[in-house]
Scaffold this motif. Structure first.
Motif, PDB file in Angstrom:
ATOM      1  N   VAL A   1      -3.742   2.356  -3.043  1.00 22.99           N
ATOM      2  CA  VAL A   1      -4.616   3.280  -1.875  1.00 22.99           C
ATOM      3  C   VAL A   1      -4.688   2.075  -0.719  1.00 22.99           C
ATOM      4  O   VAL A   1      -4.566   2.772   0.445  1.00 22.99           O
ATOM      5  CB  VAL A   1      -5.639   4.106  -2.622  1.00 22.99           C
TER       6      VAL A   1
ATOM      7  N   THR B   1      -8.028  -0.880  -4.130  1.00 20.74           N
ATOM      8  CA  THR B   1      -8.338   0.438  -4.306  1.00 20.74           C
ATOM      9  C   THR B   1      -7.162   1.049  -4.926  1.00 20.74           C
ATOM     10  O   THR B   1      -5.932   1.124  -4.208  1.00 20.74           O
ATOM     11  CB  THR B   1      -8.939   1.301  -3.235  1.00 20.74           C
TER      12      THR B   1
ATOM     13  N   ARG C   1      -1.092   3.882  -8.129  1.00 18.73           N
ATOM     14  CA  ARG C   1      -0.754   3.812  -6.760  1.00 18.73           C
ATOM     15  C   ARG C   1      -1.642   2.954  -5.821  1.00 18.73           C
ATOM     16  O   ARG C   1      -2.773   3.287  -6.060  1.00 18.73           O
ATOM     17  CB  ARG C   1      -0.423   5.408  -6.264  1.00 18.73           C
TER      18      ARG C   1
ATOM     19  N   THR D   1     -11.883   0.931  -7.451  1.00 16.42           N
ATOM     20  CA  THR D   1     -11.522  -0.503  -6.752  1.00 16.42           C
ATOM     21  C   THR D   1     -11.803  -1.565  -7.690  1.00 16.42           C
ATOM     22  O   THR D   1     -12.744  -1.593  -8.617  1.00 16.42           O
ATOM     23  CB  THR D   1     -12.644  -0.302  -5.589  1.00 16.42           C
TER      24      THR D   1
ATOM     25  N   VAL E   1       0.783  -1.204  -0.071  1.00 16.71           N
ATOM     26  CA  VAL E   1      -0.111  -0.096   0.054  1.00 16.71           C
ATOM     27  C   VAL E   1       0.709   1.055  -0.138  1.00 16.71           C
ATOM     28  O   VAL E   1       2.041   1.250   0.674  1.00 16.71           O
ATOM     29  CB  VAL E   1      -0.872  -0.011   1.209  1.00 16.71           C
ATOM     30  N   GLY E   2       0.687   2.211  -0.996  1.00 14.99           N
ATOM     31  CA  GLY E   2       1.288   3.399  -0.926  1.00 14.99           C
ATOM     32  C   GLY E   2       2.347   3.120  -2.171  1.00 14.99           C
ATOM     33  O   GLY E   2       2.763   4.469  -2.632  1.00 14.99           O
TER      34      GLY E   2
ATOM     35  N   GLU F   1       3.809   2.361  -5.977  1.00 13.26           N
ATOM     36  CA  GLU F   1       3.181   2.569  -7.450  1.00 13.26           C
ATOM     37  C   GLU F   1       3.544   0.865  -8.236  1.00 13.26           C
ATOM     38  O   GLU F   1       4.464   0.418  -7.962  1.00 13.26           O
ATOM     39  CB  GLU F   1       3.984   3.393  -8.250  1.00 13.26           C
TER      40      GLU F   1
ATOM     41  N   THR G   1      -9.591   7.438  -8.609  1.00 13.83           N
ATOM     42  CA  THR G   1      -9.655   6.173  -7.702  1.00 13.83           C
ATOM     43  C   THR G   1     -10.465   5.291  -8.222  1.00 13.83           C
ATOM     44  O   THR G   1     -11.692   5.402  -8.705  1.00 13.83           O
ATOM     45  CB  THR G   1      -9.893   6.663  -6.337  1.00 13.83           C
TER      46      THR G   1
ATOM     47  N   ASP H   1      -5.299   4.505  -7.227  1.00 16.07           N
ATOM     48  CA  ASP H   1      -5.285   5.700  -7.783  1.00 16.07           C
ATOM     49  C   ASP H   1      -4.664   5.818  -9.257  1.00 16.07           C
ATOM     50  O   ASP H   1      -3.365   5.623  -9.117  1.00 16.07           O
ATOM     51  CB  ASP H   1      -4.416   6.753  -6.894  1.00 16.07           C
TER      52      ASP H   1
END
Length: 165
Positions: free
Chosen positions: A121, A130, A119, A139, A101-102, A104, A137, A132
């Motif tokens: 999320v 989810t 990225r 999912t 998470v966070g 790329e 955004t 970006d």
């Protein structure tokens, strides 16, 4: 696609029993000669200098070779490749998505045109992620993602403060 009679879950359990984590499995080649490609890592994901060794790959290779042959999952002409996942490692299982998470990723997914960078999320549950994607955004169901790998910023190579593995 995994070989018949030897599911991804069985491969994960076998590799975990040896003290490692299955990162990805791919089956390719032709009908006359199958190629089974396994990527593995230390539990929790390795970091440079602290990942799997060639000896680790040999151990897993020998064990999986015996399991594949015993299960009748491969024919007379086949090849097994076992390796570390590398820096731009595949992101496949729910725990991988959660771990990164966070970060790329570069991905191909049903309903998403072409290959996209996104990225990570959040991972709301074991079936969805989810992302970006350039300010939008979305999912996605994990089963809709055909391929995903971490993106490594090569321009920051050697920068210890970059926070990249």
């Amino acid at each position: 696609m995994t070989p018949p009679l030897l599911t991804t879950d069985v491969l994960r359990e076998t590799i975990a029993g040896l003290g490692f984590e299955l990162v990805d499995v791919r089956v390719g080649g032709s009908t006359s000669k199958r190629v089974v490609r396994i990527r593995m890592d230390v539990p929790g994901g390795g970091r440079p200098g602290h990942g799997v060794t060639s000896s680790d790959c040999q151990l897993v290779s020998r064990t999986l070779e015996a399991a594949l042959e015993a299960a009748g999952a491969v024919g007379p002409q086949w090849e097994l490749e076992v390796s570390s996942p590398g820096i731009e490692r595949p992101v496949r299982f729910p725990e991988h998505w959660q771990r990164y998470v966070g970060r790329e990723v570069r991905l191909k997914a049903m309903g998403v045109p072409g290959v996209r960078k996104a990225r990570i999320v959040a991972v709301p549950d074991a079936l969805h992620v989810t992302l970006d994607m350039g300010g939008e955004t979305a999912t996605l169901a994990l089963e809709a993602i055909r391929d995903a790998t971490l993106v490594y910023d090569w321009s920051r190579q050697g920068n210890r403060e970059a926070g990249e593995p």
